[in-house]
Design a protein around this motif. Structure first.
Motif, PDB file in Angstrom:
ATOM      1  N   SER A 106     -11.609   4.405  -2.780  1.00 22.25           N
ATOM      2  CA  SER A 106     -11.323   5.199  -1.405  1.00 22.25           C
ATOM      3  C   SER A 106     -10.302   4.790  -0.785  1.00 22.25           C
ATOM      4  O   SER A 106      -9.317   5.459  -0.082  1.00 22.25           O
ATOM      5  CB  SER A 106     -12.751   5.129  -0.413  1.00 22.25           C
ATOM      6  OG  SER A 106     -12.852   3.615  -0.232  1.00 22.25           O
ATOM      7  N   ASN A 107     -10.026   3.388  -1.058  1.00 25.45           N
ATOM      8  CA  ASN A 107      -8.749   2.970  -0.131  1.00 25.45           C
ATOM      9  C   ASN A 107      -7.478   3.324  -0.786  1.00 25.45           C
ATOM     10  O   ASN A 107      -6.453   3.515  -0.334  1.00 25.45           O
ATOM     11  CB  ASN A 107      -8.988   1.249  -0.288  1.00 25.45           C
ATOM     12  CG  ASN A 107      -8.206   0.866   0.957  1.00 25.45           C
ATOM     13  OD1 ASN A 107      -8.039   1.273   2.094  1.00 25.45           O
ATOM     14  ND2 ASN A 107      -7.388  -0.556   0.567  1.00 25.45           N
ATOM     15  N   TYR A 161       0.868  -1.224  -0.113  1.00 31.73           N
ATOM     16  CA  TYR A 161      -0.049   0.036  -0.105  1.00 31.73           C
ATOM     17  C   TYR A 161       0.998   1.314  -0.015  1.00 31.73           C
ATOM     18  O   TYR A 161       0.752   2.332  -0.605  1.00 31.73           O
ATOM     19  CB  TYR A 161      -0.800   0.055   1.218  1.00 31.73           C
ATOM     20  CG  TYR A 161      -2.076  -0.940   1.119  1.00 31.73           C
ATOM     21  CD1 TYR A 161      -2.375  -1.619  -0.018  1.00 31.73           C
ATOM     22  CD2 TYR A 161      -2.915  -1.201   2.183  1.00 31.73           C
ATOM     23  CE1 TYR A 161      -3.300  -2.583  -0.144  1.00 31.73           C
ATOM     24  CE2 TYR A 161      -3.784  -2.060   2.229  1.00 31.73           C
ATOM     25  CZ  TYR A 161      -4.148  -2.874   1.155  1.00 31.73           C
ATOM     26  OH  TYR A 161      -5.093  -3.597   1.019  1.00 31.73           O
ATOM     27  N   TYR A 182      -6.624   6.364   0.566  1.00 28.24           N
ATOM     28  CA  TYR A 182      -5.960   6.425   1.974  1.00 28.24           C
ATOM     29  C   TYR A 182      -4.541   5.994   1.692  1.00 28.24           C
ATOM     30  O   TYR A 182      -3.579   6.438   2.543  1.00 28.24           O
ATOM     31  CB  TYR A 182      -6.765   5.378   2.787  1.00 28.24           C
ATOM     32  CG  TYR A 182      -7.740   5.780   3.408  1.00 28.24           C
ATOM     33  CD1 TYR A 182      -7.556   6.454   4.772  1.00 28.24           C
ATOM     34  CD2 TYR A 182      -9.055   5.460   3.042  1.00 28.24           C
ATOM     35  CE1 TYR A 182      -8.691   6.875   5.440  1.00 28.24           C
ATOM     36  CE2 TYR A 182     -10.294   6.092   3.881  1.00 28.24           C
ATOM     37  CZ  TYR A 182      -9.904   6.482   4.995  1.00 28.24           C
ATOM     38  OH  TYR A 182     -11.099   6.931   5.781  1.00 28.24           O
ATOM     39  N   GLY A 228      -9.528  -4.805  -1.190  1.00 29.08           N
ATOM     40  CA  GLY A 228      -8.520  -3.359  -0.752  1.00 29.08           C
ATOM     41  C   GLY A 228      -8.171  -2.648  -1.927  1.00 29.08           C
ATOM     42  O   GLY A 228      -7.355  -1.569  -1.791  1.00 29.08           O
ATOM     43  N   SER A 252      -8.895   2.116  -9.682  1.00 33.32           N
ATOM     44  CA  SER A 252      -9.585   0.924  -9.013  1.00 33.32           C
ATOM     45  C   SER A 252      -9.953  -0.234 -10.123  1.00 33.32           C
ATOM     46  O   SER A 252      -9.593  -1.231  -9.744  1.00 33.32           O
ATOM     47  CB  SER A 252     -10.475   1.406  -8.135  1.00 33.32           C
ATOM     48  OG  SER A 252     -11.188   0.589  -7.630  1.00 33.32           O
ATOM     49  N   TRP A 287      -4.141  -2.521   8.734  1.00 33.39           N
ATOM     50  CA  TRP A 287      -4.468  -1.235   7.743  1.00 33.39           C
ATOM     51  C   TRP A 287      -5.576  -0.468   8.365  1.00 33.39           C
ATOM     52  O   TRP A 287      -5.703   0.679   8.126  1.00 33.39           O
ATOM     53  CB  TRP A 287      -4.639  -1.798   6.378  1.00 33.39           C
ATOM     54  CG  TRP A 287      -5.106  -0.708   5.356  1.00 33.39           C
ATOM     55  CD1 TRP A 287      -6.151  -0.644   4.619  1.00 33.39           C
ATOM     56  CD2 TRP A 287      -4.364   0.378   4.894  1.00 33.39           C
ATOM     57  NE1 TRP A 287      -6.153   0.446   3.913  1.00 33.39           N
ATOM     58  CE2 TRP A 287      -5.099   1.111   3.987  1.00 33.39           C
ATOM     59  CE3 TRP A 287      -3.025   0.874   5.272  1.00 33.39           C
ATOM     60  CZ2 TRP A 287      -4.477   2.291   3.509  1.00 33.39           C
ATOM     61  CZ3 TRP A 287      -2.470   1.970   4.801  1.00 33.39           C
ATOM     62  CH2 TRP A 287      -3.419   2.817   3.689  1.00 33.39           C
ATOM     63  N   ARG A 339      -6.275   3.520   8.780  1.00 31.27           N
ATOM     64  CA  ARG A 339      -7.238   4.473   8.315  1.00 31.27           C
ATOM     65  C   ARG A 339      -7.831   5.138   9.414  1.00 31.27           C
ATOM     66  O   ARG A 339      -8.043   6.267   9.216  1.00 31.27           O
ATOM     67  CB  ARG A 339      -8.216   3.471   7.615  1.00 31.27           C
ATOM     68  CG  ARG A 339      -7.793   2.949   6.349  1.00 31.27           C
ATOM     69  CD  ARG A 339      -8.729   1.957   5.436  1.00 31.27           C
ATOM     70  NE  ARG A 339      -9.879   2.935   5.286  1.00 31.27           N
ATOM     71  CZ  ARG A 339     -10.697   2.531   4.375  1.00 31.27           C
ATOM     72  NH1 ARG A 339     -10.483   1.847   3.213  1.00 31.27           N
ATOM     73  NH2 ARG A 339     -12.030   3.545   4.315  1.00 31.27           N
TER      74      ARG A 339
END
Length: 362
Positions: free
Chosen positions: A82-83, A41, A86, A78, A66, A132, A136
């Motif tokens: 939106s992820n 990530y 992040y 994941g 995405s 994770w 967040r």
């Protein structure tokens, strides 16, 4: 796939590289799955920032990214837009250009990764060790406050907080209170104990777990703290073990009673605590300094570190408190407490005393 992946060679190669990176990390040992995934990530966040991807590939970038990542990595969780946002925030919050040995080891397997060495005193292994979902929550609550975020990452590791517990503490003023007592630890204790001792303090201490009448006495407050000893220990912080109240120490035909005596399991030292329901005065330093000296001489063993004194008072003048602690050679901290769960004075009158109950039973 969207048109961008078909038309933009740089974008297409990047998406392919992401897929390769994910598959490489998927092969890692199961014990390091979380660390590897957080590292993955991080690398995505780094790419997004360094490529200025949002501005380069348009306002719909995160949605398109995405979709494309889900195409090349079917079934992988994941990868929502939106992820991905992040991941970008995660990198921006902790990014540091210096690479540590741990990262160099990862680079030998994957040349494109770049993660932080140290952020404050937080290592990359620590940063990647918590789930994770915790990250967040920290990002949501701490925004771009790096020091506050580091504080909660380290607290999560130290206390093994679940996400629910972390969220609870994120909604408190723990960060603002931690390590804030006025003290002379810097001068009265050797390093690193001085820094560690400061870190275990708070200012103010929150005694709202106690329900007590408005015109409470010092004894009533201490009684209430002892009745709620588990919550009191939680407020003091991890590592505190209760030794005794009015701990009696015989001295040449007389005796001294120490208000509250604790032992700190991590600092390996006794902690003398004096609770005062009035404002701090310079005279309080002499009293607690005497108790610290007595414990050092008659209770502490050769295996224990220097005893620490902690005064928790109703209020204090910070300048006077600083002068007072600097006048002592004993390590002493001074904090306030806050107590808002107060009952009306009349409440006590409506309840029978123990003596009245005993008289009724006779």
């Amino acid at each position: 796939m969207n048109q961008l992946i078909k038309m933009d060679e740089e974008y297409r190669k990047w998406i392919e590289d992401i897929g390769k990176r994910y598959k490489q990390r998927q092969i890692k040992a199961s014990v390091s799955v979380n660390q590897e995934m957080i590292g993955f990530y991080w690398s995505i966040g780094k790419d997004i920032v360094e490529k200025s991807a949002g501005s380069k590939w348009g306002s719909g970038f995160f949605v398109n990214l995405s979709k494309d990542m889900r195409t090349i990595l079917p079934g992988v969780q994941g990868l929502s837009s939106s992820n991905l946002r992040y991941m970008k925030k995660f990198y921006e919050l902790y990014s540091d250009p210096i690479l540590p040995q741990f990262v160099e080891e990862l680079k030998s397997k994957e040349d494109s990764i770049n993660v932080p060495q140290l952020v404050g005193d937080l290592s990359d292994k620590e940063l990647f060790s918590i789930p994770w979902g915790h990250h967040r929550a920290i990002i949501d609550k701490c925004k771009l406050d790096r020091e506050k975020s580091i504080f909660f990452v380290k607290k999560t590791i130290l206390n093994n907080w679940s996400r629910a517990v972390l969220l609870n503490f994120l909604d408190t003023d723990l960060y603002e209170r931690q390590g804030k007592a006025i003290s002379n630890f810097e001068y009265a204790l050797p390093e690193p104990q001085s820094d560690l001792a400061q870190e275990i303090t708070k200012d103010p201490y929150n005694f709202d777990f106690v329900a007590i009448r408005e015109d409470y006495s010092e004894k009533e407050l201490k009684d209430a703290l002892m009745d709620n000893i588990t919550k009191f220990l939680m407020e003091l912080g991890k590592g505190f073990a209760f030794v005794g109240r009015e701990y009696t120490i015989p001295i040449e035909g007389t005796e001294e009673k120490i208000d509250l005596l604790f032992y700190h399991l991590y600092l390996h030292c006794y902690v003398v605590v004096e609770v005062k329901i009035v404002a701090f005065t310079s005279r309080d330093i002499g009293q607690i300094g005497t108790y610290v000296n007595i414990v050092d001489d008659l209770v502490k063993t050769d295996f224990d570190a220097k005893t620490i004194g902690l005064i928790i008072c109703k209020s204090k003048n910070n300048i006077l408190a600083k002068y007072a602690v600097n006048s002592s050679k004993e390590p002493i901290g001074i904090s306030e407490y806050k107590l808002s769960n107060l009952l009306p004075v009349e409440y006590r009158a409506s309840m029978p005393t123990i003596e009245e109950i005993e008289n009724e039973l006779r």
